[in-house]
Design an enzyme around this catalytic site. Structure first.
Site, PDB file in Angstrom:
ATOM      1  N   HIS A  71      -5.886   5.759  -1.951  1.00 58.42           N
ATOM      2  CA  HIS A  71      -5.132   6.947  -1.524  1.00 58.42           C
ATOM      3  C   HIS A  71      -4.956   7.844  -2.737  1.00 58.42           C
ATOM      4  O   HIS A  71      -3.840   8.166  -3.140  1.00 58.42           O
ATOM      5  CB  HIS A  71      -3.803   6.548  -0.898  1.00 58.42           C
ATOM      6  N   ASP A 107      -7.781  -3.993   7.441  1.00 59.12           N
ATOM      7  CA  ASP A 107      -6.767  -2.936   7.546  1.00 59.12           C
ATOM      8  C   ASP A 107      -6.221  -2.897   8.974  1.00 59.12           C
ATOM      9  O   ASP A 107      -5.861  -1.847   9.486  1.00 59.12           O
ATOM     10  CB  ASP A 107      -7.342  -1.574   7.118  1.00 59.12           C
ATOM     11  N   GLU A 117       0.886  -1.167   0.000  1.00 59.01           N
ATOM     12  CA  GLU A 117       0.000   0.000   0.000  1.00 59.01           C
ATOM     13  C   GLU A 117       0.919   1.210   0.000  1.00 59.01           C
ATOM     14  O   GLU A 117       1.232   1.793   1.017  1.00 59.01           O
ATOM     15  CB  GLU A 117      -0.934  -0.003   1.208  1.00 59.01           C
ATOM     16  N   ARG A 125     -21.296  15.467 -10.768  1.00 61.36           N
ATOM     17  CA  ARG A 125     -20.716  15.460 -12.112  1.00 61.36           C
ATOM     18  C   ARG A 125     -19.268  14.987 -12.126  1.00 61.36           C
ATOM     19  O   ARG A 125     -18.623  15.004 -13.166  1.00 61.36           O
ATOM     20  CB  ARG A 125     -20.855  16.854 -12.750  1.00 61.36           C
ATOM     21  N   HIS A 157     -14.890   3.655   9.791  1.00 65.18           N
ATOM     22  CA  HIS A 157     -14.450   4.100   8.467  1.00 65.18           C
ATOM     23  C   HIS A 157     -15.624   4.355   7.534  1.00 65.18           C
ATOM     24  O   HIS A 157     -15.506   5.141   6.580  1.00 65.18           O
ATOM     25  CB  HIS A 157     -13.512   3.055   7.837  1.00 65.18           C
ATOM     26  N   ASN A 174     -12.566   5.996   1.793  1.00 66.28           N
ATOM     27  CA  ASN A 174     -11.540   6.496   2.688  1.00 66.28           C
ATOM     28  C   ASN A 174     -10.287   6.831   1.895  1.00 66.28           C
ATOM     29  O   ASN A 174      -9.809   6.013   1.108  1.00 66.28           O
ATOM     30  CB  ASN A 174     -11.213   5.449   3.760  1.00 66.28           C
ATOM     31  N   ALA A 175      -9.747   8.038   2.127  1.00 67.40           N
ATOM     32  CA  ALA A 175      -8.539   8.515   1.449  1.00 67.40           C
ATOM     33  C   ALA A 175      -8.731   8.543  -0.068  1.00 67.40           C
ATOM     34  O   ALA A 175      -7.898   8.066  -0.830  1.00 67.40           O
ATOM     35  CB  ALA A 175      -7.318   7.672   1.835  1.00 67.40           C
ATOM     36  N   GLY A 213      -5.478   2.908   9.951  1.00 65.76           N
ATOM     37  CA  GLY A 213      -5.821   1.496  10.010  1.00 65.76           C
ATOM     38  C   GLY A 213      -6.922   1.278  11.035  1.00 65.76           C
ATOM     39  O   GLY A 213      -7.657   2.211  11.404  1.00 65.76           O
TER      40      GLY A 213
HETATM   41 ZN    ZN Z   1      -4.878   3.020   3.461  1.00 66.31          ZN
END
Ligand code: ZN
Length: 373
Positions: free
Chosen positions: A188, A266, A124, A220, A244, A212-213, A301
């Site tokens: 991310h 996670d 990741e 649009r 989350h 998330n992230a 996490g």
């Molecule tokens: Zn992450």
């Protein structure tokens, strides 16, 4: 004590086979399932395919970026208690040398004590967005670099990489790694919808911890989450801890994603350990209750376990079959591993036995009992 069960019945009431609950007991021999639907059956207990977790940073006091073989054994023993039979150790963005060392250590694990199967790494990072870095240290984030990616893959087993497609050379990196058989998940990321579409068209197959992230979904500009939800060829990984994702968001996923939903934990080293100060790579993480955060409040996490994620999904309205598939069959399909995620005659006896409250009673890997309550 760990031992392999031969010529044995599990003593369960039913089993989840090919997505359906089949009444009757299960027999195993030589590490494989030899029968399902057998009579007489026990009064209780459901045998299901053991859980496959594609994103585990650490567990039970072990952070995989720094773990040695003993650490993997310790984390694996604890993961087995949550029904996990296979997992991808996940390395967050770290200095390149630390990342190479972590991958190389993973490659030396043959002969570790019995426990869940340790799958090739999930990287990741470091090919992530500086805008959506979440708990990752932005100092370690890099542009897409196929030569560096090849060097990381050469250091040891790498099966899965989370990439932000909009970074410089991100799309080239995705196409390159997907062509080598690495599963690419997008995350991310500050990608707009068009860039997400381009990345999926070039070989990415999943989205990492949806919502998330990542750039938010707008009318649009669907961004990464909207595009991922809309495409039938994209798997959606989600942290269903009700932190989350709001419960309503979880229900949206149940309704919209179907058999593309993949539960991930996670989890970090704090999982299973209680409140305190922990590590995630070289980040300090404060854990209170069910929340793991950096000092500035950023989620870092989770302390979720996979059995709890399954229970959470059922609490949100998913059927038992749906929730169990999201923890086993769906991640196996994302990895294109037909040796994982199913309980079937002739297949490996990688099994979790659950009670009526969906608590883990027993976990088997290749017919060996690796956990018993
Ligand atoms: Zn992450």
């Amino acid at each position: 004590m760990v031992y392999t069960i031969r010529h044995m019945r599990l003593g369960v009431f039913a089993a989840l086979v090919a997505g359906s609950i089949v009444p009757g007991d299960v027999s195993i021999d030589g590490g494989r399932v030899t029968g399902v639907g057998l009579l007489p059956a026990a009064a209780a207990g459901l045998a299901a395919p053991g859980f496959v977790d594609l994103q585990v940073n650490g567990f039970a006091g072990v952070d995989f970026v720094a773990a040695d073989a003993a650490g993997y054994a310790r984390a694996g023993a604890a993961l087995a208690g949550t029904g996990v039979v296979a997992y991808q150790p996940t390395f967050i963005s770290s200095p390149v040398a630390a990342c190479v060392a972590a991958i190389a250590r993973l490659g030396t694990l043959d002969g570790t004590p019995l426990g869940p199967r340790v799958l090739p790494a999930h990287l990741e990072g470091p090919f992530l967005s500086r805008v959506q870095h979440g708990a990752h240290n932005p100092e370690y984030l890099l542009a897409g670099d196929t030569a560096l990616a090849d060097a990381l893959c050469a250091a040891g087993p790498v099966g899965y990489v989370t990439v932000a497609p909009e970074i410089d050379y991100g799309l080239e990196l995705i196409e390159h790694l997907a062509g080598r058989g690495v599963v690419i998940s997008l995350g991310h990321s500050d990608a707009d919808g068009d860039t997400a579409i381009a990345a999926f068209d070039r070989g990415a197959r999943a989205v990492t911890h949806i919502f998330n992230a990542m750039r938010r979904w707008a009318a649009r500009d669907p961004g990464l989450p909207g595009v991922a939800l809309s495409r039938s060829d994209v798997f959606v990984t989600a942290i269903v801890d009700n932190i989350h994702l709001a419960p309503e968001t979880g229900r949206l996923l149940i309704a919209a994603v179907g058999d593309r939903l993949v539960l991930i934990t996670d989890a970090i080293e704090a999982a299973g350990r209680g409140d305190g100060l922990y590590r995630l790579g070289d980040r300090a993480v404060h854990v209170r209750g069910a929340e793991a955060r950096l000092a500035d409040g950023t989620l870092a996490g989770s302390v979720l376990s996979m059995d709890q994620a399954v229970r959470n999904l059922v609490s949100l309205g998913a059927s038992l079959e749906f929730a169990l598939a999201a923890a086993s069959r769906n991640p196996a399909r994302l990895l294109r591993r037909d040796d994982l995620g199913e309980l079937q005659v002739g297949g490996p006896a990688d099994i979790v036995v659950l009670d009526d409250r969906l608590e883990v009673r027993r976990t088997l890997v290749g017919g060996a009992e690796v956990y018993a309550a």
